[in-house]
Structure formats: structure tokens, C-alpha cells
Scaffold this active site. Structure first.
Site, PDB file in Angstrom:
ATOM      1  N   CYS A   2      52.089  48.250  27.788  1.00  0.00           N
ATOM      2  CA  CYS A   2      51.958  46.850  27.409  1.00  0.00           C
ATOM      3  C   CYS A   2      50.506  46.549  27.063  1.00  0.00           C
ATOM      4  CB  CYS A   2      52.409  45.954  28.551  1.00  0.00           C
ATOM      5  SG  CYS A   2      54.028  46.390  29.212  1.00  0.00           S
ATOM      6  N   ARG A  27      50.815  48.192  21.304  1.00  0.00           N
ATOM      7  CA  ARG A  27      51.072  48.755  22.629  1.00  0.00           C
ATOM      8  C   ARG A  27      52.432  48.342  23.185  1.00  0.00           C
ATOM      9  NH1 ARG A  27      46.528  50.830  25.051  1.00  0.00           N
ATOM     10  NH2 ARG A  27      47.606  50.758  27.037  1.00  0.00           N
ATOM     11  N   TRP A  75      56.172  46.015  26.582  1.00  0.00           N
ATOM     12  CA  TRP A  75      57.132  47.072  26.298  1.00  0.00           C
ATOM     13  C   TRP A  75      57.967  47.215  27.560  1.00  0.00           C
ATOM     14  CZ3 TRP A  75      58.552  51.946  28.119  1.00  0.00           C
ATOM     15  CH2 TRP A  75      59.308  52.731  27.253  1.00  0.00           C
ATOM     16  N   ASN A 101      50.627  46.031  33.329  1.00  0.00           N
ATOM     17  CA  ASN A 101      51.038  47.167  32.514  1.00  0.00           C
ATOM     18  C   ASN A 101      51.287  48.335  33.460  1.00  0.00           C
ATOM     19  OD1 ASN A 101      51.358  49.227  30.669  1.00  0.00           O
ATOM     20  ND2 ASN A 101      49.231  49.261  29.997  1.00  0.00           N
ATOM     21  N   GLY A 102      52.449  48.978  33.351  1.00  0.00           N
ATOM     22  CA  GLY A 102      52.735  50.127  34.214  1.00  0.00           C
ATOM     23  C   GLY A 102      54.064  49.976  34.936  1.00  0.00           C
ATOM     24  N   GLU A 488      57.211  67.695  12.707  1.00  0.00           N
ATOM     25  CA  GLU A 488      56.456  66.438  12.600  1.00  0.00           C
ATOM     26  C   GLU A 488      57.025  65.548  11.495  1.00  0.00           C
ATOM     27  OE1 GLU A 488      53.533  63.442  13.046  1.00  0.00           O
ATOM     28  OE2 GLU A 488      54.484  64.906  14.383  1.00  0.00           O
ATOM     29  N   LYS A 492      58.489  61.754  12.115  1.00  0.00           N
ATOM     30  CA  LYS A 492      58.002  60.565  11.417  1.00  0.00           C
ATOM     31  C   LYS A 492      59.171  59.764  10.851  1.00  0.00           C
ATOM     32  CE  LYS A 492      54.445  60.180  12.606  1.00  0.00           C
ATOM     33  NZ  LYS A 492      54.502  61.175  13.557  1.00  0.00           N
ATOM     34  N   GLU A 495      61.117  58.054  13.672  1.00  0.00           N
ATOM     35  CA  GLU A 495      60.377  56.991  14.339  1.00  0.00           C
ATOM     36  C   GLU A 495      60.430  55.667  13.590  1.00  0.00           C
ATOM     37  OE1 GLU A 495      56.624  58.724  16.793  1.00  0.00           O
ATOM     38  OE2 GLU A 495      56.550  59.041  14.637  1.00  0.00           O
ATOM     39  N   HIS A 511      71.592  80.033  11.821  1.00  0.00           N
ATOM     40  CA  HIS A 511      72.106  80.140  13.175  1.00  0.00           C
ATOM     41  C   HIS A 511      72.636  78.800  13.692  1.00  0.00           C
ATOM     42  CE1 HIS A 511      70.607  84.250  13.577  1.00  0.00           C
ATOM     43  NE2 HIS A 511      69.546  83.823  12.904  1.00  0.00           N
ATOM     44  N   LYS A 610      52.432  52.558  21.172  1.00  0.00           N
ATOM     45  CA  LYS A 610      51.412  53.496  20.740  1.00  0.00           C
ATOM     46  C   LYS A 610      50.917  54.382  21.875  1.00  0.00           C
ATOM     47  CE  LYS A 610      48.689  55.237  17.663  1.00  0.00           C
ATOM     48  NZ  LYS A 610      49.306  56.060  16.619  1.00  0.00           N
TER      49      LYS A 610
END
Length: 615
Positions: A2, A27, A75, A101-102, A488, A492, A495, A511, A610
Site C-alpha cells: 500500500c 503501490r 492493495w 502497509n503490511g 518475460e 508482460k 500482467e 513435449h 509495484k
């Protein structure tokens, strides 16, 4: 994950806090709230949604005057995103207000005990439990807020950054941290509280970054007093001069931070090797490596710990270190590392990679590695971050602030730093010839200009995006150095567009994943001339025979793949070990344009944040 903002001083707090929340929205952005004190009472407004939703609601609900205030963008961890669960939270008396935050891991047992004592709760959050615990300690012990916070936090298990104030003592804010970042901006009889320095950069260049298990009482006319949470001992504050500037955290004419950061990669890569890479003299200068050269040269192996995009950069480094420096490398998800009882010895070097320098899982992995006697080297982007302080040595990436949640320039600058380290070690070990070493340095120095060339594919990538934006699945394939780039690229797309995508080693397609291929499946194949080219061409032929739609990422001038692929995006030629710095560029652009065409929030994709500061 957060965002925390607070202000106490001679200015109006609201404009500072609301602007700060907008800067910290990367955040967390599922709900937001602000509490202001105007000298008489606390005024609070909060809502589910973005900071813009809060802004429009708050200005209708409450007056915005007051020179003390705290704000939060969330968040969600405990409790769904809604108005009630949004921060700030009151204590039962209404005297204390907190933002947090946490995660408080033992909140349920604390809550049960507080309920027995008559406390009631309106939200599902662990934060409301914490503020009432502080109030309970304050009332029962008949002590000041700062001491109550210190005693209460010693009963807490978990991670936190908090800011709390008491309306009966409106000249102070109490803050504390354990595992979540917190900065205090020092002005002229005014103080700023934030998760990072971006909310107060235009007001002051002086900041204190709290260490883990530290708290601070921030008072007007009296300054900042820092204490250890465990034993209440005093700590001398260390005031840093900020290097950040306002232009770096603004969009600079781009529609989105993500696009700005994609286009910043030539300068970010250049800044990362500037002063470290002297190709004319065939020298790589990195103090963190030079000062610990024996640790690296005597290492039995290198263990890379990271999460997400940083983990993919770590995978690229596995190829680089083993190929150039001939040192065995293991790449570990930091989130799994400490839970599987890993074998770590004093002969291991652990490289921890994180854009923010605050990634909770990576920090936990660092602490475990240090406890086993390993030498820990950090690679991160944020000066003064937790990982920079917790590791024995390290190197910053110099990417500049990365605000877009989907990481772009962090990936390429991390690879740049790791390449420099591998080349320096290879030279020291004698595993690379002088001519090859010089050739690598020259080619690395050319990469920023070659990234600029790769960015020229933007318009063509946009055309491809328009064709495939409505598909449900993507497959990304690569071999060798470009297998991690395939991972990657798929990440992207997932996300920010929410399209299902998977990355695979190209040879693994047979396979299992080949069963997915039909005329509706687009497959991105990284097929540069350097690195298993003929093998990848064979994979493309197998896809073609099953009518898959092929998007080839190829070296400029390629003819063979062009005959087979439906679309071809060219990148400049370079050494095989440096190709990931170029091949990732069109994949970043592809994900950006698809997400934009689908109407997604490119900079703030759903459910993500983030800096992942909770496990």
C-alpha cells in the site's frame, strides 16, 4: 504494497496528501482514504476505487482544511476492497487514526482478546485490530502515544509500516516500520511521511529512511526522535540528500508511464554502465565486486534469488555467468527458497535481485542466506532500499524511478548489471580471452543505440497487436539466452492485458504445448541468428505445419524465418549474450499496445502492485 502519505507542518495538508497518493498509486489502487485534523476534530473520507474517486467524494463530504493529515492507497490483504475496509481506521474511542502497509499475522488472536475487553470492529482488516491494540495499551498503561505504539508493536507478528496520530496531541505523528519501507521528509518546521520520497520531492531534498524495527515520533518544533521498537533505545537519525527529481516521476508527454519507461531504456542502460564500463581501456569498475573479488572467485556456486521479472533477469544471468565466467549458477524463486530448507554454505555467493529493493520474499531469502554464512550481493534500483541495506555489497541499476507496475527498464538494466559482473569475473578468472572480452565491452557499449533501433518497430508492432488483441491465448518460445525472454514476454502480456500466455523453451513445445496449436493460436518465436538458429527454424516449421500464427523476432536482414512467419519484427545484430536486451523490446511494445486496445489500465493492472512488500 500500500501507499502511505502523511504531513504535519505549516501548510495545508490536503493538497500535499492527495498529490502524494496519486504518485504512490502504483503501490496499490483498489481503495483510498484520507484523515485530516483541523484543530477541532478529525475529518475522514475513504472509498473503494482509485485516488481520483476519493478526490471527488472527499471534496463533497468534508472540508479539506487542516495542517495535519494522513492518507493511504490500498492493495487489499485482509478484507475485500470496499469503503469500510479502506484506510485510515479509527480506534473505538475515535481519538486515534492509523494507516498501515503490511500484514499483522497474529491479528485474529489479538482481535479475540480485544473483543473480550469490549472492543468492537467495523472492518475485516488487521489494521483496525492494531489501532485498537495501541489504544488499549495507551489507556491501560496511562502512557503517551509513542510509548503505546512501541509496546503494542512488540506484541505484533508480521510486517508493517504505520503512521498514527492522536487528536488530543495534534502536534505529532508516530510512525514505525518492519519489512515495509517508510521515509520521513525533513522540511522547515514541517515533516512529510511516505512509503517513498516521491510525494515530497518538490518540498525537501532531505529524508530519513527508517530501518526495520525502528519507530519515530515526528513533532512540530521538536523534530524527529527515532527509537528501537524492541528496547525503546534512542537511534541517531541519518538524514540523506535525495537524488530524485520531479521530472523523473512525471509522464513527460507520454500517455502512460509504461510507454515512457520502455522508451527510457536506451538512456537507462547507458546510465547503468556509465562510469563502470571503460571499453577503450578494457576496464569494468564496480566497487561492490572489486572489494569482494575473493568471495566471488572462491565461490563454489552463485545462487540467484528473485521474483517475477527480476527472476527472469536472473535466468538470463545464469547463462551469462556459466558461459563467460564458468561459475555454476542456480536461480531460485525467492518465495520458495526459504521454505524448502535449502543447502547454503559459506562458499556460496547469493545474488538478490529486486527493482524496488523492498520485495518481502527476497528480503526473507537474504536473511536466510546471511544466517548460513553466505556472501550476499544485492542488485536493485532504489537507493537506500531495504535490500541495499541488508546485503553485504551490491550494485544499483540506475534505471531511475519505475512507476508502471509492469516492469520494463528494470529488466534490461538488471541484465546490464549482471552482464558487467559476469564479464569482470570472467576476466579475473581468465575464462575469457582478451579479444573476446574487449569485443563484449564494445558491443555492450553499442546496446543503447541498438535499443533505439529496436524501438523503431513500434508502429509495426501496433499493427500486429490490432490483429491479435482479441485472442484468448498466446505462446512464447525461445532458446538459450532468449528462453527467459520468452517467459518475460508472456508475463508482460498476462500482467496488463489479462490474456493467458505461456513462455516455453522452444524445444519443449513438442513435449506438450504443441497440442494447443491451431489456426487461432499466435506463437511468438524469438529466432535471432545468434543461438540455436537452425533448431528454432525447425520449431517454426513444426508450428507452420499445424497452422499456428507465427510472430518472429529476428535479426535484421533475416530471410529464412521471414518466408515461414506471418509477421517478422527485426532487431539489430549483437552478441548472443546481449540479445535479450534487444529481443525483449518488441515484446514489451506488443503487450502495451494489446492492453491499450483492450481498454485496460496499462500502468495499474488489476490485482497487482509495484512493490510486493508482503509474502
Amino acid at each position: 504494497m500500500c501507499g502511505i502519505v502523511g504531513y504535519i507542518g505549516h501548510r495545508e495538508a490536503y493538497p500535499i496528501i492527495i498529490k502524494g497518493l496519486k504518485r504512490l498509486e502504483y503501490r496499490g489502487y483498489d481503495s483510498a482514504g484520507i484523515a485530516l485534523y483541523d484543530g477541532n476534530d478529525i475529518k475522514l473520507s475513504k472509498t473503494k476505487g482509485k485516488v481520483a474517486d476519493l478526490e471527488s467524494k472527499l471534496e463533497k463530504e468534508i472540508s479539506t482544511n487542516g495542517s495535519l493529515g494522513i492518507g493511504h492507497t490500498r492493495w487489499a490483504t485482509h478484507g475485500v476492497p470496499n469503503d469500510v475496509n479502506s484506510h485510515p481506521h479509527y480506534s473505538n474511542s475515535g481519538n486515534l487514526v492509523i494507516i498501515h502497509n503490511g500484514i499483522i499475522e497474529n491479528y485474529e488472536s489479538l482481535k479475540k482478546e480485544l473483543i473480550k475487553r469490549g472492543y468492537t470492529f467495523k472492518s475485516d482488516t488487521d489494521t483496525e485490530v492494531l489501532v485498537n491494540l495501541i489504544e488499549d495499551v495507551k489507556k491501560n498503561e496511562n502512557i503517551k502515544l509513542g510509548k503505546a505504539v512501541q509496546i503494542a508493536l512488540n506484541q505484533v507478528i508480521g510486517a508493517y509500516a504505520i503512521a498514527v496520530f492522536d487528536k488530543n496531541k495534534p502536534n505529532e505523528i508516530v510512525v514505525a516500520r518492519l519489512g515495509s519501507p517508510l521515509a520521513i521528509g525533513i522540511g522547515d518546521d514541517e515533516f512529510f511521511i511516505a512509503s517513498d520520497a516521491s510525494p515530497f520531492i518538490e518540498y525537501t531534498k532531505n529524508a530519513i529512511y527508517l530501518e526495520d524495527e525502528e519507530m519515530a515520533i515526528v513533532r512540530r518544533n521538536k523534530g524527529v526522535k527515532i527509537r528501537k521498537i524492541k528496547d525503546d533505545s534512542l537511534v541517531d537519525p541519518y538524514v540523506q540528500e535525495l537524488q530524485l527529481n520531479l521530472e523523473q516521476i512525471e509522464k513527460g508527454g507520454y500517455d502512460h508511464f509504461m510507454l515512457k519507461e520502455i522508451y527510457e531504456q536506451p538512456s537507462a542502460i547507458l546510465d547503468t554502465f556509465r562510469g563502470r564500463l571503460l571499453s577503450n581501456e578494457a576496464i569494468i569498475k564496480m566497487a561492490g565486486v572489486e572489494d569482494n573479488m575473493k568471495k566471488f572467485l572462491n565461490a563454489d556456486r552463485i545462487i540467484v534469488v528473485a521474483c517475477g521479472t527480476s527472476w527472469h533477469a536472473g535466468l538470463v544471468s545464469e547463462y551469462i555467468f556459466e558461459d563467460l565466467a564458468r561459475i555454476p549458477v542456480e536461480v531460485e524463486y525467492a518465495s520458495e527458497f526459504r521454505y524448502r530448507n535449502p543447502i547454503i554454505t559459506e562458499k556460496d555467493v547469493v545474488i538478490a535481485i529486486s527493482q524496488s529493493g523492498e520485495t518481502a520474499d527476497t528480503l526473507a531469502a537474504i536473511k536466510l542466506a546471511k544466517s548460513k554464512g553466505a556472501f550476499v550481493f544485492g542488485v536493485c534500483n532504489v537507493v537506500g532500499s531495504s535490500i541495499a541495506r541488508e546485503t553485504h555489497a551490491g550494485a544499483y541499476t540506475h534505471a531511475g524511478p519505475e512507476i508502471g507496475v509492469a516492469s520494463t527498464k528494470a529488466f534490461t538494466t538488471q541484465i546490464t548489471v549482471l552482464t558487467l559482473i559476469a564479464l569482470r569475473l570472467a576476466r579475473a578468472k581468465g575464462t575469457i580471452s582478451s579479444s573476446d572480452y574487449r569485443h563484449h565491452l564494445i558491443e555492450l557499449e553499442l546496446i543503447p543505440e541498438k535499443v533505439k533501433k529496436a524501438l523503431e518497430s513500434d508502429d509495426y508492432v501496433k499493427t500486429i497487436a490490432a490483429i491479435y488483441k482479441d485472442v484468448n491465448n498466446f505462446l512464447y518460445l525461445g532458446r538459450g539466452y532468449n528462453f527467459p525472454v520468452a517467459l518475460e514476454g508472456a508475463l508482460k502480456l498476462k500482467e496488463i492485458s489479462y490474456i493467458h500466455a505461456e513462455g516455453y523453451p522452444a524445444a519443449e513445445m513438442k513435449h506438450g504445448p504443441i497440442a494447443l496449436i491451431d489456426e487461432n493460436m499466435p506463437i511468438v518465436v524469438i529466432a535471432t541468428k545468434k543461438g540455436h538458429y537452425e533448431k528454432v527454424v525447425s520449431n517454426i516449421q513444426e508450428i507452420k505445419s499445424r497452422k499456428g500464427k507465427i510472430i518472429g523476432i529476428v535479426t535484421k536482414g533475416d530471410k529464412q524465418v521471414k518466408e515461414l512467419a506471418d509477421h517478422v519484427i527485426e532487431v539489430p545484430e549483437t552478441l548472443e549474450s546481449l540479445t535479450p536486451l534487444l529481443t525483449t523490446i518488441p515484446l514489451q511494445l506488443l503487450s502495451y499496445h494489446i492492453a491499450l486496445m483492450l481498454g485496460k489500465n496499462v500502468d495499474q493492472p488489476r490485482n497487482l502492485a509495484k512493490a510486493v512488500t508482503v509474502e
